[in-house]
Design an enzyme around this catalytic site. Sequence first.
Site, short mmCIF file in Angstrom:
data_model
loop_
_atom_site.label_atom_id
_atom_site.label_comp_id
_atom_site.label_asym_id
_atom_site.label_seq_id
_atom_site.Cartn_x
_atom_site.Cartn_y
_atom_site.Cartn_z
N GLU B 261 0.83 -1.21 0.00
CA GLU B 261 0.00 0.00 0.00
C GLU B 261 0.86 1.26 0.00
O GLU B 261 0.46 2.30 -0.52
CB GLU B 261 -0.96 0.00 1.20
CG GLU B 261 -1.93 -1.19 1.26
CD GLU B 261 -2.83 -1.34 0.03
OE1 GLU B 261 -3.05 -0.36 -0.70
OE2 GLU B 261 -3.31 -2.48 -0.22
N GLU B 290 -0.99 -0.26 -9.72
CA GLU B 290 -0.57 -1.54 -9.17
C GLU B 290 0.91 -1.79 -9.46
O GLU B 290 1.59 -2.48 -8.70
CB GLU B 290 -1.44 -2.66 -9.76
CG GLU B 290 -1.48 -3.91 -8.94
CD GLU B 290 -2.06 -3.72 -7.53
OE1 GLU B 290 -2.79 -2.74 -7.28
OE2 GLU B 290 -1.73 -4.56 -6.68
#
Lengths: 491, 491
Positions: B261, B290
């Site tokens: 994250e 991502e």
Amino acid sequence: MSYSALTHHFEQQHHLQHLGAICGWDQATMMPSGGNQARAEAMSALAVLSHQQLQDPKLADWFASANQASLASDQKVSLAEMHRQWRDATMLPSDLVGALSLAGSRCEHAWRSLRPANDWAGFLPLFAEVLNLSRQVAAARADVLGLSRYDSLLEQFEPGMRSATLDSVFNGVKQWLPALIKEVQDKQGSEIVLQPQGPFAIEQQRALGLDVMALLGFDFNHGRLDVSVHPFCGGVSEDVRLTTRYDEHDVAQALMGVIHETGHARYEQGLPAQWRKLPVGQARSMGVHESQSLFFEMQLARHPAFIAQLSPLLERHFGTQPAFAPDNLAKLYTRVKPGFIRVDADEVTYPAHIMLRYEIERDLIEGKLEAKDLPERWDQLMQRYLGLSTQGNYKDGCMQDIHWTDGSFGYFPSYTLGAMYAAQQASAMQQQQGSLEQLIEQQLPSIFDWLQHNIWQHASLLDTDTLIEQACGQPLNESAFKQHLQQRYLG
Amino acid sequence: MSYSALTHHFEQQHHLQHLGAICGWDQATMMPSGGNQARAEAMSALAVLSHQQLQDPKLADWFASANQASLASDQKVSLAEMHRQWRDATMLPSDLVGALSLAGSRCEHAWRSLRPANDWAGFLPLFAEVLNLSRQVAAARADVLGLSRYDSLLEQFEPGMRSATLDSVFNGVKQWLPALIKEVQDKQGSEIVLQPQGPFAIEQQRALGLDVMALLGFDFNHGRLDVSVHPFCGGVSEDVRLTTRYDEHDVAQALMGVIHETGHARYEQGLPAQWRKLPVGQARSMGVHESQSLFFEMQLARHPAFIAQLSPLLERHFGTQPAFAPDNLAKLYTRVKPGFIRVDADEVTYPAHIMLRYEIERDLIEGKLEAKDLPERWDQLMQRYLGLSTQGNYKDGCMQDIHWTDGSFGYFPSYTLGAMYAAQQASAMQQQQGSLEQLIEQQLPSIFDWLQHNIWQHASLLDTDTLIEQACGQPLNESAFKQHLQQRYLG
């Protein structure tokens, strides 16, 4: 049709207010400091949008048509409350609303670090801008409402209340308060009171707070407890966000703060479900709101019978010590001593803090006092009412409160109105149900049931005078408050 | 003029999205369960409002006029990105948007308790409604965009990406992945790997996470770390809200989750300040997003040189134990084993989880598979790709992910696109600056500088193909990813 359209419109407004309330809570409890500029802009955009939506020209037509429609009596009240909110919003230009929201966010955010630094010079220009915009708001409102500038702001928080009424009530209080303070201090001079010995670990204080909230019937499925610099009760009635602040050396501050905010919270949680998304489903006024927090904090939590229940809770979390004995706690929590900080003030000197702020904010708004002269006036009135000087001590003086930082002028009187309403409610409840002592010892929930029945469920379906008269059998007056103080402190 | 008007309009939209992002974060991290109905309604109202604002008829005129205006090249790109967002929004009726948002909130909220209860029967009707509405969205989008229904959803997350391209890339992966998984498992079969011995106190895990975030350059003045059932990176770029979840018996899950994250977060924090309120200032695509989280989690954090830095951090928080030796951690964090849970999957088997979801969601949206038949198809493909059965095990099967609960069909391919982009970036970085080993050991910040320069600062100013080609010297392809896996796992 137009009534339904208005209802739908105001429900949409409520949803936006919901998001704003949660983000406001987040700003005070969770947000890292670097996020403030973007948040202030987003909150300002929301305020402008919300305001624009109320200015939709369709609404004027809908109100005109709904006023002709055949409506049930509660629908009529709902319509009137929507109209009041609409009138309040449409009398102001959008850019003034946005500018005040932005200046308020900036000032409030800066205040969080300027206050501990005692930095009046840094605070003044930000505050002066908030005052400048607040005066413009007051002038615009006064024009439309036909009220004085200050009364036009008071009307936002206390619909129907006027400074003439406040002057009369406060002048009444001034007749007996100074003598009472002195008498109580004389009486308490000989008392021996033990201070609880800390430190009191914050995690344990939090656990104690949660226990007391549970005892007071707070619904944790619809709310939570967090930390902020200035405690408040925010969120929405389905999800009430309480905050407190902890001091490792003072267990009472957070404990009493939590009890106070729980009073606000139960009012919110007790508002009638079917009206929650509409103005009529909101709390009646700030004074009535404060009457609930003060009922919890003063009438209830400082009652010897309730202190008898607090004592074992304190011992459970912090072990036994002589200061936790019920008798000692009762003395401690009813100790009267003039001090600098309003939120730390005892029940007896508190009205003095309010009268001071009332006089100052009235003069600030009416243009009789300038921002730069605030510290001097504050010092004068503190000397006059409580015999204390705040010269050079801004953080414990005129910079101590959050209210003026975001332009909430006209709010302060609500605190003392709340104290009076709470005393009237306690008096009526006891006439109807028996002594508070009995109720606390034997049927604590019946106290909340009385409040639910007489106050919470009515939301804004009744005006304040009717609400209070219907619940207490009398309109606003200072005598129940005076009696309560005399009985508790000199009885 | 019309370009400025559009810019202002989209900035206002951004402010509303800001409030929605914070309230969405709150819903997953802070909100008590009883607040969900009101929150879902408020979020739905925001989605409808935001959608209505994009449907303002003025915008069509402004776009027509701005397209004729003389604009700087970055303004042209900004205009195109505003137009893309406008086109995406205006092709859908408002009530469909609102209905999907409401159904999604309900399904997602219910999923939080239905998943642990393995309650497929309870989940199915909620999910079927989300699917039903998502198909309607796909059909409406497909009509306007001239794409297949599934591609029309993919376009939301990966502008320019088509299932034909995915089929081609995924078919390439299918050529070598099964053999690679087998070969790695054979090689690792003889390895001795020590499992760290817990329990690992959650407070310490949190402290470790914060240390690692600091090492990775996370700016705590513009973000924070909290807990949610399904970890995510939310908030806004000025105030990035990371979440993770803790397991007392598994220190790696939260640690690697936080690193993942943090990759998302640094991309957000590194977006160019002057474009932050506009579509062109947002992250390029979910796949590029991502690629940053996987660069951090896979390319960086599982590199032996980085593991050598994690080892002493683990020891600082949990004491010394043999399992924390760098060699052992390296083996542990590159262990390959087919399993049920995508978010727990290793780097090598992960693409199999994605290809499975890609095939299923494509068929769900194209109407070739019904909601009720999802568990059976899931089981079939799990058996085929990873040799595991999920029969009757919904919580570790088709109910494990949050994505479909709120209608985010078309998102899953982004994960494996991200893995490929990350491998391409790592390969290019090493060609330009020297080995990752050297960079990690001697100049960790230069890695982030490369990403800032090549990826973050470009936001959506470049299309994905150009961004990747400019940064990596090659368009999307699977070879750098294949090479990376072969080198790390068989080298």
